[in-house]
Motif scaffolding. Sequence first.
Motif, PDB file in Angstrom:
ATOM      1  N   LEU A 114      49.591  64.970  68.055  1.00  0.00           N
ATOM      2  CA  LEU A 114      50.207  63.785  68.604  1.00  0.00           C
ATOM      3  C   LEU A 114      51.494  63.958  68.855  1.00  0.00           C
ATOM      4  O   LEU A 114      52.167  64.877  68.583  1.00  0.00           O
ATOM      5  CB  LEU A 114      50.347  62.628  67.494  1.00  0.00           C
ATOM      6  CG  LEU A 114      48.836  62.054  66.785  1.00  0.00           C
ATOM      7  CD1 LEU A 114      49.116  61.146  65.758  1.00  0.00           C
ATOM      8  CD2 LEU A 114      47.849  61.734  67.659  1.00  0.00           C
ATOM      9  N   GLU A 115      52.139  63.288  69.803  1.00  0.00           N
ATOM     10  CA  GLU A 115      53.825  63.055  69.978  1.00  0.00           C
ATOM     11  C   GLU A 115      54.235  61.784  69.562  1.00  0.00           C
ATOM     12  O   GLU A 115      53.294  60.823  69.844  1.00  0.00           O
ATOM     13  CB  GLU A 115      53.969  63.370  71.611  1.00  0.00           C
ATOM     14  CG  GLU A 115      53.551  64.638  71.984  1.00  0.00           C
ATOM     15  CD  GLU A 115      54.100  65.906  71.303  1.00  0.00           C
ATOM     16  OE1 GLU A 115      55.256  65.847  70.726  1.00  0.00           O
ATOM     17  OE2 GLU A 115      53.286  67.020  71.357  1.00  0.00           O
ATOM     18  N   THR A 116      55.192  61.440  68.984  1.00  0.00           N
ATOM     19  CA  THR A 116      55.791  60.399  68.402  1.00  0.00           C
ATOM     20  C   THR A 116      57.207  60.187  68.708  1.00  0.00           C
ATOM     21  O   THR A 116      57.916  61.177  69.366  1.00  0.00           O
ATOM     22  CB  THR A 116      55.643  60.279  66.917  1.00  0.00           C
ATOM     23  OG1 THR A 116      56.408  61.307  66.447  1.00  0.00           O
ATOM     24  CG2 THR A 116      54.127  60.775  66.647  1.00  0.00           C
ATOM     25  N   THR A 117      57.777  59.214  68.456  1.00  0.00           N
ATOM     26  CA  THR A 117      59.191  58.937  68.608  1.00  0.00           C
ATOM     27  C   THR A 117      59.825  59.254  67.439  1.00  0.00           C
ATOM     28  O   THR A 117      61.121  59.158  67.565  1.00  0.00           O
ATOM     29  CB  THR A 117      59.521  57.166  68.833  1.00  0.00           C
ATOM     30  OG1 THR A 117      59.029  56.646  67.740  1.00  0.00           O
ATOM     31  CG2 THR A 117      58.784  56.649  70.081  1.00  0.00           C
ATOM     32  N   GLY A 118      59.281  59.613  66.414  1.00  0.00           N
ATOM     33  CA  GLY A 118      60.071  60.418  65.218  1.00  0.00           C
ATOM     34  C   GLY A 118      59.318  60.525  63.941  1.00  0.00           C
ATOM     35  O   GLY A 118      58.092  60.843  64.323  1.00  0.00           O
ATOM     36  N   PHE A 119      59.646  60.568  62.856  1.00  0.00           N
ATOM     37  CA  PHE A 119      58.989  61.200  61.787  1.00  0.00           C
ATOM     38  C   PHE A 119      58.219  60.031  60.994  1.00  0.00           C
ATOM     39  O   PHE A 119      57.190  60.543  60.207  1.00  0.00           O
ATOM     40  CB  PHE A 119      60.035  61.846  60.975  1.00  0.00           C
ATOM     41  CG  PHE A 119      60.535  62.810  61.466  1.00  0.00           C
ATOM     42  CD1 PHE A 119      59.683  64.068  61.777  1.00  0.00           C
ATOM     43  CD2 PHE A 119      61.976  62.881  61.803  1.00  0.00           C
ATOM     44  CE1 PHE A 119      60.520  65.403  62.697  1.00  0.00           C
ATOM     45  CE2 PHE A 119      62.568  64.091  62.602  1.00  0.00           C
ATOM     46  CZ  PHE A 119      61.803  65.256  62.659  1.00  0.00           C
ATOM     47  N   TYR A 120      58.548  58.754  60.914  1.00  0.00           N
ATOM     48  CA  TYR A 120      58.000  57.816  59.880  1.00  0.00           C
ATOM     49  C   TYR A 120      57.225  56.763  60.744  1.00  0.00           C
ATOM     50  O   TYR A 120      57.355  56.019  61.642  1.00  0.00           O
ATOM     51  CB  TYR A 120      59.182  57.295  59.266  1.00  0.00           C
ATOM     52  CG  TYR A 120      60.031  58.304  58.622  1.00  0.00           C
ATOM     53  CD1 TYR A 120      59.795  58.714  57.446  1.00  0.00           C
ATOM     54  CD2 TYR A 120      61.389  58.336  59.356  1.00  0.00           C
ATOM     55  CE1 TYR A 120      60.616  59.734  57.109  1.00  0.00           C
ATOM     56  CE2 TYR A 120      62.333  59.355  58.794  1.00  0.00           C
ATOM     57  CZ  TYR A 120      61.869  60.044  57.745  1.00  0.00           C
ATOM     58  OH  TYR A 120      62.735  60.987  57.082  1.00  0.00           O
ATOM     59  N   PHE A 133      50.999  65.314  59.365  1.00  0.00           N
ATOM     60  CA  PHE A 133      51.926  64.351  59.791  1.00  0.00           C
ATOM     61  C   PHE A 133      51.093  63.618  60.968  1.00  0.00           C
ATOM     62  O   PHE A 133      51.173  62.314  60.877  1.00  0.00           O
ATOM     63  CB  PHE A 133      52.982  65.349  60.845  1.00  0.00           C
ATOM     64  CG  PHE A 133      53.712  64.622  61.664  1.00  0.00           C
ATOM     65  CD1 PHE A 133      55.045  64.189  61.040  1.00  0.00           C
ATOM     66  CD2 PHE A 133      53.581  64.300  62.900  1.00  0.00           C
ATOM     67  CE1 PHE A 133      55.997  63.196  62.204  1.00  0.00           C
ATOM     68  CE2 PHE A 133      54.283  63.875  63.854  1.00  0.00           C
ATOM     69  CZ  PHE A 133      55.311  63.297  63.545  1.00  0.00           C
ATOM     70  N   ASP A 134      50.242  64.132  61.530  1.00  0.00           N
ATOM     71  CA  ASP A 134      49.642  63.110  62.756  1.00  0.00           C
ATOM     72  C   ASP A 134      48.511  62.476  61.930  1.00  0.00           C
ATOM     73  O   ASP A 134      48.325  61.291  62.565  1.00  0.00           O
ATOM     74  CB  ASP A 134      48.746  64.432  63.689  1.00  0.00           C
ATOM     75  CG  ASP A 134      49.693  65.520  64.140  1.00  0.00           C
ATOM     76  OD1 ASP A 134      50.260  65.131  65.168  1.00  0.00           O
ATOM     77  OD2 ASP A 134      49.519  66.581  63.670  1.00  0.00           O
ATOM     78  N   LEU A 135      47.945  62.909  60.820  1.00  0.00           N
ATOM     79  CA  LEU A 135      47.146  61.807  60.198  1.00  0.00           C
ATOM     80  C   LEU A 135      47.741  60.831  59.708  1.00  0.00           C
ATOM     81  O   LEU A 135      47.382  59.531  59.511  1.00  0.00           O
ATOM     82  CB  LEU A 135      46.525  62.494  58.978  1.00  0.00           C
ATOM     83  CG  LEU A 135      45.246  63.485  59.830  1.00  0.00           C
ATOM     84  CD1 LEU A 135      44.515  64.421  58.546  1.00  0.00           C
ATOM     85  CD2 LEU A 135      44.345  63.340  60.470  1.00  0.00           C
ATOM     86  N   GLY A 138      41.288  52.381  56.947  1.00  0.00           N
ATOM     87  CA  GLY A 138      41.788  53.809  56.963  1.00  0.00           C
ATOM     88  C   GLY A 138      41.154  54.526  58.013  1.00  0.00           C
ATOM     89  O   GLY A 138      40.150  54.499  58.253  1.00  0.00           O
ATOM     90  N   PHE A 139      42.033  55.713  58.334  1.00  0.00           N
ATOM     91  CA  PHE A 139      41.453  56.815  59.314  1.00  0.00           C
ATOM     92  C   PHE A 139      40.889  57.544  58.520  1.00  0.00           C
ATOM     93  O   PHE A 139      41.693  58.602  57.620  1.00  0.00           O
ATOM     94  CB  PHE A 139      42.646  57.415  60.097  1.00  0.00           C
ATOM     95  CG  PHE A 139      42.069  58.388  61.160  1.00  0.00           C
ATOM     96  CD1 PHE A 139      41.504  57.799  62.470  1.00  0.00           C
ATOM     97  CD2 PHE A 139      42.021  59.602  60.779  1.00  0.00           C
ATOM     98  CE1 PHE A 139      41.101  58.663  63.109  1.00  0.00           C
ATOM     99  CE2 PHE A 139      41.529  60.632  61.900  1.00  0.00           C
ATOM    100  CZ  PHE A 139      41.124  60.203  62.992  1.00  0.00           C
ATOM    101  N   ALA A 140      39.442  57.766  58.289  1.00  0.00           N
ATOM    102  CA  ALA A 140      38.861  58.791  57.509  1.00  0.00           C
ATOM    103  C   ALA A 140      38.333  60.092  58.010  1.00  0.00           C
ATOM    104  O   ALA A 140      37.964  60.132  59.319  1.00  0.00           O
ATOM    105  CB  ALA A 140      37.383  57.993  56.933  1.00  0.00           C
TER     106      ALA A 140
END
Length: 201
Positions: free
Chosen positions: A5-11, A95-97, A111-113
Amino acid sequence: MALDLETTGFYPNRCAITEIGAVRVRSGRIVDQFQELINPLRPIPRQITALTGISDAMVADLDPIDEVLPRFIAWLASSDPGSVPEPIVGHNVSFDLRFLDYNTRHVAGSGFACTDYDTMQISRTLFPEHKHHRLADLIVRFDIAQNEEHRALSDAIQTQECFEWMRRYIAGHHDPAQLEWRPVPAKSATPILHQQLVVLR
């Protein structure tokens, strides 16, 4: 299946996903791929644009995660409908999960299992003499590429190539009796199971 994934930040509760990239693998070969840029519905920090090349203008007219995530989940399920979901390979994959789990709970109500394998954890176990285990380090060390693009699909492909390289390395350099995969549940209530490589002494 390898994911990035790419994201705008860490949280996950304060930041957003800007890109999902994944590849489906059979017998060590990529047979299908998923890639979508995502409108984060918020400005992308300048340092993130500098790193990934993903700008506000690139995503302004695209779908938000609420629309993209169901398509990605359907793609995950399409490999063999009704079967057990295939494991996910990622680099620092927790991080991605965390992002996928947070957003799946909001979009789908659950949730994502998954079960996952982390190429960072595997590298640290196999090569403790090395100080750095970033994806950028592994692709150079394994002679896969010279640069990490910081784009989801290309990073997912490079992660899969690192995983295959280390799988072959294990087969050629280690007695199977000296290695063990141990399932470690995620620390949160998330239905995620980390498969961690352990060297038996």
